[in-house]
Design a protein around this motif. Structure first.
Motif, PDB file in Angstrom:
ATOM      1  N   ALA A  99     -91.809 -50.429 110.784  1.00  0.00           N
ATOM      2  CA  ALA A  99     -92.281 -49.217 111.461  1.00  0.00           C
ATOM      3  C   ALA A  99     -91.423 -48.897 112.681  1.00  0.00           C
ATOM      4  CB  ALA A  99     -93.747 -49.380 111.860  1.00  0.00           C
ATOM      5  N   SER A 209     -99.067 -38.840 108.778  1.00  0.00           N
ATOM      6  CA  SER A 209     -99.483 -40.134 108.276  1.00  0.00           C
ATOM      7  C   SER A 209     -98.458 -41.164 108.712  1.00  0.00           C
ATOM      8  CB  SER A 209     -99.560 -40.049 106.760  1.00  0.00           C
ATOM      9  OG  SER A 209     -99.818 -41.312 106.245  1.00  0.00           O
ATOM     10  N   ARG A 221     -90.590 -31.704  99.751  1.00  0.00           N
ATOM     11  CA  ARG A 221     -91.733 -31.077 100.421  1.00  0.00           C
ATOM     12  C   ARG A 221     -91.329 -29.697 100.920  1.00  0.00           C
ATOM     13  NH1 ARG A 221     -95.391 -35.097 101.288  1.00  0.00           N
ATOM     14  NH2 ARG A 221     -94.557 -37.194 101.457  1.00  0.00           N
ATOM     15  N   TYR A 232     -85.337 -45.522 104.431  1.00  0.00           N
ATOM     16  CA  TYR A 232     -85.889 -46.142 105.641  1.00  0.00           C
ATOM     17  C   TYR A 232     -85.261 -47.514 105.879  1.00  0.00           C
ATOM     18  CZ  TYR A 232     -89.433 -42.537 106.121  1.00  0.00           C
ATOM     19  OH  TYR A 232     -90.068 -41.336 106.306  1.00  0.00           O
TER      20      TYR A 232
ATOM     21  N   GLN B  14     -80.136 -42.776 112.626  1.00  0.00           N
ATOM     22  CA  GLN B  14     -81.052 -42.508 113.733  1.00  0.00           C
ATOM     23  C   GLN B  14     -82.012 -41.358 113.434  1.00  0.00           C
ATOM     24  OE1 GLN B  14     -78.832 -42.337 117.444  1.00  0.00           O
ATOM     25  NE2 GLN B  14     -77.910 -44.294 116.917  1.00  0.00           N
ATOM     26  N   ILE B  16     -83.408 -41.084 110.439  1.00  0.00           N
ATOM     27  CA  ILE B  16     -84.444 -41.673 109.579  1.00  0.00           C
ATOM     28  C   ILE B  16     -85.081 -42.805 110.365  1.00  0.00           C
ATOM     29  CG2 ILE B  16     -84.899 -42.709 107.327  1.00  0.00           C
ATOM     30  CD1 ILE B  16     -82.038 -41.785 106.533  1.00  0.00           C
ATOM     31  N   LEU B  17     -86.101 -42.520 111.119  1.00  0.00           N
ATOM     32  CA  LEU B  17     -86.714 -43.603 111.893  1.00  0.00           C
ATOM     33  C   LEU B  17     -87.920 -44.146 111.150  1.00  0.00           C
ATOM     34  CD1 LEU B  17     -86.638 -43.042 115.724  1.00  0.00           C
ATOM     35  CD2 LEU B  17     -86.053 -45.088 114.474  1.00  0.00           C
ATOM     36  N   ALA B  18     -89.025 -44.224 111.833  1.00  0.00           N
ATOM     37  CA  ALA B  18     -90.207 -44.749 111.170  1.00  0.00           C
ATOM     38  C   ALA B  18     -90.786 -43.706 110.221  1.00  0.00           C
ATOM     39  CB  ALA B  18     -91.232 -45.138 112.211  1.00  0.00           C
ATOM     40  N   ALA B  19     -91.526 -44.230 109.247  1.00  0.00           N
ATOM     41  CA  ALA B  19     -92.097 -43.342 108.240  1.00  0.00           C
ATOM     42  C   ALA B  19     -93.310 -42.603 108.804  1.00  0.00           C
ATOM     43  CB  ALA B  19     -92.489 -44.154 107.018  1.00  0.00           C
ATOM     44  N   ARG B  20     -93.082 -41.387 109.211  1.00  0.00           N
ATOM     45  CA  ARG B  20     -94.191 -40.562 109.696  1.00  0.00           C
ATOM     46  C   ARG B  20     -94.168 -39.273 108.921  1.00  0.00           C
ATOM     47  NH1 ARG B  20     -95.704 -43.237 114.157  1.00  0.00           N
ATOM     48  NH2 ARG B  20     -94.045 -44.723 114.513  1.00  0.00           N
ATOM     49  N   GLN B  21     -94.740 -39.295 107.758  1.00  0.00           N
ATOM     50  CA  GLN B  21     -94.658 -38.122 106.908  1.00  0.00           C
ATOM     51  C   GLN B  21     -95.982 -37.395 106.874  1.00  0.00           C
ATOM     52  OE1 GLN B  21     -93.147 -39.208 103.076  1.00  0.00           O
ATOM     53  NE2 GLN B  21     -91.168 -39.779 103.925  1.00  0.00           N
ATOM     54  N   THR B  22     -95.887 -36.094 106.706  1.00  0.00           N
ATOM     55  CA  THR B  22     -97.088 -35.300 106.519  1.00  0.00           C
ATOM     56  C   THR B  22     -97.377 -35.301 105.030  1.00  0.00           C
ATOM     57  OG1 THR B  22     -96.396 -33.959 108.364  1.00  0.00           O
ATOM     58  CG2 THR B  22     -98.161 -33.092 107.025  1.00  0.00           C
ATOM     59  N   THR B  23     -98.223 -36.208 104.626  1.00  0.00           N
ATOM     60  CA  THR B  23     -98.493 -36.316 103.200  1.00  0.00           C
ATOM     61  C   THR B  23     -99.453 -35.214 102.768  1.00  0.00           C
ATOM     62  OG1 THR B  23    -100.109 -37.974 103.833  1.00  0.00           O
ATOM     63  CG2 THR B  23     -98.067 -38.771 102.876  1.00  0.00           C
TER      64      THR B  23
END
Lengths: 422, 120
Positions: A99, A209, A221, A232, B14, B16-23
């Protein structure tokens, strides 16, 4: 005003937390790490760390989970552990790195059970290798204090955003008192400004999320395509690769600010200028090897030492530069990649493999489960490596040398074996 | 294969950081079909209903799947509620009862709505 205190390694870690003005500490006690947590809770209780939230948890797994949650919300977090407790943390350590949360985790290193033990070796710390954490080792209590401060600077750098371990030997540092300079809070704040995360807390209430299920491929998307799992993980690997520059930079800046540094931030060296033989080790093993270098030199053997400070990212370029200068390298590992050999040894071998002038590398296992590592043991091993340097039957024989095994004293001799066979 | 461009590698890594996607809702299928017990609101006990104001809403706050609405009364989204029961545990007035699915009337309907994908 900076103050000089005579404190243990564990307390040095706790004082570093206080100096770094950590927002959230969640930790669970385990020998030999416990005094870190006890000291921090004392600081919090007495009001000396007024901005810090101390969360009591029921396990190391929960400790790291609490840290991950707090870091996701933008807090500077700290925890510490050892051995089996650290092993219990494993899942969340992977999560923390994946993360991209800039946590700092101290490891007071200790051998892993079974058989049950509380003494030191590097097995627990080394076993955390592939979590995605960066990893520093320390040789003195001052180095622990300084490394924790540097670790936050490195981890929170926008070019990095990776968590970092700061490891020090259980008992040998964790419970040994040394003078440690605790720096002025203002000066530390100047070096380590409040954390600006990549987390926009404001967006957490939206449909964003955090670390949701990520499919193998890019997701198409309407608002723009989003990365797949592999993208990632690619970014994480790249962050490790580029962190080395940042680590050197931070080490230099720390020296300007506080007057102390640890080699180039990657490794420290001892008497390497004219050395023909280099010893390679980390933590307590490296400390003891300094004595071995002196003893070997008094006998006319030009030995030197490279004490690895930065274990992850593995500084391949730096190690190639230094180790291709000599014909023989002796590696002492206080850990084993079971089924293969000492971890430092084989990682160094892999790093040097493409080099033209790669040295002969001799590897030994020492000091598992807290067994003492006398200087004599190290010097004898170096002399044996010199003697067997050109003996291809030794070099090609895939076996591990455990130094200072005491099998004789078990009362089971070769004669006993032969008698049993009859 | 594109030649290696370190500057680009640094730049994109840089980005592509943490996975924070609007699912998107329903991206992982109708996960409500995993449920064996379902939360049912008892309005007479619910603080939000009784006060007529968005007061307590602990069920909304604690739901790990965001399937409870912050409305009066709180409404469960049975398409995605997995029946963990956290809302029932957190409710200070025991206004949420966990009812076995086979006793709940719309169980078959939920599975049918999900395209019979009950094993997903």
């Amino acid at each position: 005003m900076p103050e000089k205190l005579v404190i243990t390694g564990n307390f040095a870690a706790a004082y570093a937390c206080k100096s770094a003005n950590v927002d959230v500490v969640a930790a669970y006690p385990i020998t030999p790490q416990s005094p870190v947590v006890e000291k921090i809770s004392e600081f919090v209780e007495s009001g000396e760390m007024p901005d810090t939230q101390f969360i009591c948890v029921e396990s190391e797994h929960s400790a790291m989970a609490a840290c991950v949650g707090a870091a996701e919300a933008g807090a500077r977090v700290f925890t510490a552990s050892s051995a089996n407790g650290l092993a219990l943390m494993f899942e969340l350590l992977c999560w923390c790195a994946g993360a991209r949360l800039p946590a700092v985790v101290c490891i007071a290193s200790r051998a892993l059970g079974a058989p049950w033990t509380v003494w030191t070796d590097h097995q627990d710390a080394i076993s955390m290798r592939d979590t995605g954490f960066m990893h520093q080792f320390c040789e003195t209590n001052q180095e622990i204090y300084d490394s924790v401060l540097m670790a936050y600077r490195i981890a929170e750098d926008p070019r990095v955003f990776l968590p970092m371990f700061v490891t020090y030997d259980g008992y040998l540092l964790s419970h040994t008192m040394m003078p440690v300079q605790i720096e002025d809070p203002e000066k530390v704040r100047d070096f380590l400004p409040p954390l600006k995360t990549h987390v926009d807390v404001g967006e957490l209430g939206e449909t964003r999320s955090v670390s949701a299920v990520i499919p193998p491929d890019i997701t198409v998307r309407p608002e723009g395509n989003t990365p797949g799992y592999m993208e990632y993980r690619y970014a994480m690997q790249k962050a490790h690769e580029y962190a080395i520059d940042v680590i050197e930079e931070v080490n230099r800046e720390f020296k300007v600010k506080f007057g102390r540094s640890y080699g180039n931030g990657i490794y420290t060296s001892y008497k390497i200028e004219d050395a023909d033989i280099l010893i390679f080790g980390i933590g307590s093993v490296a400390s003891q090897s300094r004595m071995a270098v002196d003893q070997l030199r008094s006998e006319g053997i030009k030995a030197g030492l490279i004490s690895l400070k930065l274990f992850r990212p593995f500084p391949v370029k730096h190690l190639r530069e230094i180790f291709t200068r000599v014909p023989l390298v002796v590696v002492f590992d206080r850990d084993v990649a079971y089924g293969y050999e000492g971890v430092l040894a084989y990682e160094l071998k892999a790093a040097l493999y493409p080099c033209q002038n790669r040295p002969i590398i001799r590897s030994y296992i020492v000091g598992l489960g807290g067994r003492n590592i006398p200087t004599d043991t190290l010097t004898k091993a170096v002399k044996r490596a010199i003697k067997e340097k050109d003996d291809s039957s030794v070099q090609l024989d895939p076996h591990t040398d455990f130094l200072d095994l005491d099998l004789d004293r078990l009362g089971l001799s070769i004669e006993d074996m032969q008698k049993e066979a009859q | 294969m594109t030649p290696r461009n370190e500057q680009y590698e640094r730049w994109i890594a840089q980005k592509i950081l943490a996975a924070r996607q609007t699912t998107t809702i329903g991206e992982a299928g109708k996960t409500g079909t995993w449920r064996t017990i379902r939360p049912v609101l008892i309005p007479e006990k619910c603080l939000v209903v009784k006060s007529g104001k968005p007061t307590c809403h602990k069920c909304w706050l604690y739901c790990p799947e965001a399937t409870v609405s912050r409305s009066i009364p709180p409404v469960f989204d049975y398409d995605y509620c997995k029946g963990c029961g956290i809302c029932a545990t957190e409710c200070p007035t025991e206004a949420i009862q966990m009812v076995p699915e086979k006793e709940a009337p719309s169980c078959a309907e939920t599975i049918a709505n999900a395209g019979g994908n009950a094993d997903a």
